[in-house]
Every structure is written in C-alpha cells, then in structure tokens.
Design a protein around this motif. Structure first.
Motif, short mmCIF file in Angstrom:
data_model
loop_
_atom_site.label_atom_id
_atom_site.label_comp_id
_atom_site.label_asym_id
_atom_site.label_seq_id
_atom_site.Cartn_x
_atom_site.Cartn_y
_atom_site.Cartn_z
N PRO A 293 33.92 5.59 3.83
CA PRO A 293 33.36 4.30 3.43
C PRO A 293 33.21 3.28 4.56
CG PRO A 293 35.61 4.50 2.68
CD PRO A 293 35.22 5.84 3.23
N ASN A 294 33.96 3.42 5.64
CA ASN A 294 33.91 2.43 6.70
C ASN A 294 33.26 2.95 7.98
OD1 ASN A 294 35.32 0.14 5.40
ND2 ASN A 294 36.94 1.66 5.22
N SER A 295 32.54 4.06 7.87
CA SER A 295 31.84 4.61 9.03
C SER A 295 30.54 3.84 9.22
CB SER A 295 31.52 6.09 8.81
OG SER A 295 32.71 6.82 8.78
N PRO A 296 30.04 3.71 10.40
CA PRO A 296 30.52 4.29 11.66
C PRO A 296 31.49 3.39 12.41
CG PRO A 296 28.38 3.35 12.05
CD PRO A 296 28.69 3.12 10.58
N GLN A 297 31.63 2.12 12.04
CA GLN A 297 32.45 1.18 12.81
C GLN A 297 33.89 1.66 12.99
OE1 GLN A 297 30.55 0.37 10.21
NE2 GLN A 297 28.94 -0.91 11.09
N ILE A 298 34.50 2.19 11.94
CA ILE A 298 35.91 2.58 12.01
C ILE A 298 36.12 3.77 12.95
CG2 ILE A 298 36.00 4.19 10.07
CD1 ILE A 298 38.65 2.68 9.29
N LEU A 299 35.07 4.51 13.23
CA LEU A 299 35.18 5.68 14.11
C LEU A 299 35.44 5.27 15.56
CD1 LEU A 299 32.33 7.87 12.62
CD2 LEU A 299 34.78 8.04 12.17
N LEU A 300 35.22 4.04 15.89
CA LEU A 300 35.45 3.56 17.25
C LEU A 300 36.90 3.12 17.47
CD1 LEU A 300 32.17 1.49 17.68
CD2 LEU A 300 32.64 3.82 18.45
N GLU A 301 37.67 3.04 16.39
CA GLU A 301 39.09 2.65 16.48
C GLU A 301 39.87 3.74 17.21
OE1 GLU A 301 40.56 -0.16 15.10
OE2 GLU A 301 38.66 -0.95 14.33
#
Length: 156
Positions: A25-33
């Motif tokens: 649900p929080n991709s793609p931003q959370i993938l950079l964490e």
C-alpha cells in the motif's frame, strides 16, 4: 458389520492454492527506506467435511511487514488439500485433520510465501517449522476453557 472390519483409508485427493494476495500500500515511496522492517506472521488452520469421508483442510499464513507504523507489504496465502479419510475411529479423525493433513499442506504454503516475497522484490521470508500437534493440543486446551481460536501467531 462390514464397516467395522473395513480397512482405514487415508488418501490425498488434491492439493491446491485456494487464495493468495499481495499488497504494497505504501509503494513506491516506502521502498526507499533503509530501516529494518518488523515482520509479523500469523497462521490459521481450518478443516471441514465436503462429502461423506472427504474433507478439505486449509492452512493460512498472513505475513505483515511494517516500517514503523506503515505497511511495507502484506501477504495472505491459503493452501488447501482435499483428503479422503474413511473407516477411522471418530476420536482419531480430529487429530488426523488437525495434525497430519496440515503437516502435508504446510511445505507448499512455505514455498508460496517465499516465492511471492521474491517476486515482489523483497528478500524471501521463510516460515518456520510448525508443530501442528502442539498447536492442536493448545486449541483443545483453549476449547476446554471456552476460548478456542485456531490461530497461531509469532513476531520476528
């Protein structure tokens, strides 16, 4: 009288993937964490008759991976099997459905969860081995105390 002398029958009729879902649900931003995610794994088992002497047994794994309070990914997989079980004493049938059948289904479920993680772009999550006999005994104890849930949970 012929039924009492009949040979016990235990056969796998079919193994199949009953349900599978993947959510990010929080991709793609959370993938950079770059943080280490928290993994929560819940297992559930169910069994029921579908015809005389024929039973469906399902084992469901729900894997939730979070970074702080945001979900990285969620996988729910339900592996099932259809088993023919005849001429088995009633007091042994529940143990077969709750211990023997899930032990046969579980390796397929483990492979599916690992494969889905990899295909989604994450390191594989290997579900740990499960002692279905201990799970069954815990459910029996909970049922005697009036609180049977059928869910095993662990957090990594």
């Amino acid at each position: 009288m012929a039924d009492q002398d009949a040979t016990p029958v235990f056969q796998i009729q079919r193994m199949y993937l009953k349900d599978l879902s993947l959510e990010q649900p929080n991709s793609p931003q959370i993938l950079l964490e770059q943080q280490q995610p928290q993994v929560d794994i819940n297992l559930a088992m169910a069994a029921g008759g579908i015809a005389e002497g024929v039973y469906e047994v399902t084992v469901t794994a729900t894997v939730t991976t979070k970074l702080v309070d945001r979900t990285l990914f969620l996988i729910e997989a339900k592996q099932a099997g259809i088993f023919e079980i005849r001429n088995v004493p009633e007091d042994q049938l529940q143990g077969i459905l709750s211990i023997v059948c899930p032990q046969m289904i579980y390796p397929y479920l483990r492979a599916i969860v690992s494969d889905v993680c990899t295909r989604a772009g994450f390191p594989p999550i290997m579900l740990t081995e499960v002692n279905f006999q201990a799970m069954f005994e815990a459910q029996q104890a909970q049922a005697q105390n009036g609180n049977g849930s059928g869910v095993l949970s662990s957090a990594n």
